[in-house]
Scaffold this active site. Structure first.
Site, PDB file in Angstrom:
ATOM      1  N   ASP A   1       0.827  -1.194   0.000  1.00  0.00           N
ATOM      2  CA  ASP A   1       0.000   0.000   0.000  1.00  0.00           C
ATOM      3  C   ASP A   1       0.866   1.250   0.000  1.00  0.00           C
ATOM      4  O   ASP A   1       1.652   1.480   0.904  1.00  0.00           O
ATOM      5  CB  ASP A   1      -0.909  -0.012   1.226  1.00  0.00           C
TER       6      ASP A   1
ATOM      7  N   HIS B   1      -9.820  -2.410  -0.049  1.00  0.00           N
ATOM      8  CA  HIS B   1      -9.719  -0.974  -0.191  1.00  0.00           C
ATOM      9  C   HIS B   1     -11.021  -0.393   0.341  1.00  0.00           C
ATOM     10  O   HIS B   1     -12.087  -0.654  -0.211  1.00  0.00           O
ATOM     11  CB  HIS B   1      -9.506  -0.609  -1.661  1.00  0.00           C
TER      12      HIS B   1
ATOM     13  N   LYS C   1       0.227 -16.677 -15.911  1.00  0.00           N
ATOM     14  CA  LYS C   1       0.164 -15.549 -16.853  1.00  0.00           C
ATOM     15  C   LYS C   1       1.501 -15.380 -17.568  1.00  0.00           C
ATOM     16  O   LYS C   1       1.557 -15.286 -18.794  1.00  0.00           O
ATOM     17  CB  LYS C   1      -0.213 -14.263 -16.117  1.00  0.00           C
TER      18      LYS C   1
END
Length: 152
Positions: free
Chosen positions: A13, A41, A142
């Site tokens: 963060d 969030h 990915k």
């Protein structure tokens, strides 16, 4: 045309969400470009508190289009729960204001299982502190060009 870009350059963060929240109300498009649902969030609009995990906070403003970009790994179950929560609270979530890249990768049950098994198998002092939500293994797929993507 004015373009504002909020980019984080560290892990964790950095306050990107807070800045995005401040800009979102007067922004046409908010794009989430990376990450997964491992962190929440919290967004406060007036007296309303929303806890988001995948959908950009711009969704709370009726004239803002939100995009989940190709760098995001998406848990379909979490996404559907988040959409239902928002709709249940009167927030419009429709194809007109939420777009998902067909190049984003999906977190599958096998990714969660692998994530949890790998963490459990690590020796004491070697654990990485994963949330076990399958995000790391999905990014591995990915990068390996072997991951599942949404069919839109």
């Amino acid at each position: 045309m004015v373009v504002r870009v909020v980019v984080g350059t560290q892990w964790g963060d950095e306050g990107k969400g807070k800045i995005t929240d401040l800009l979102a109300e007067n922004t046409d498009i908010v794009v989430r470009y990376q990450g997964g649902n491992n962190a929440g969030h919290t967004v406060i609009v007036g007296k309303e508190i929303f806890k988001l995990h995948l959908i950009p906070s711009g969704i709370l403003f009726p004239n803002t289009v939100c995009v989940i970009g190709n760098g995001v790994v998406v848990d379909p179950e979490v996404l559907l729960e988040e959409i239902e929560m928002l709709r249940g609270r009167g927030v419009k979530v429709a194809p007109e204001n939420l777009k998902i890249s067909s190049a984003a990768h999906l977190i599958l049950a096998k990714h969660k299982k692998q994530d949890q098994e790998q963490e459990t198998g690590r020796a004491a002092g070697q654990k990485i502190g994963t949330t076990g939500r399958g995000i790391g293994p999905t990014y591995v797929d990915k990068i390996d060009r072997a991951g599942a993507r949404p069919r839109l």
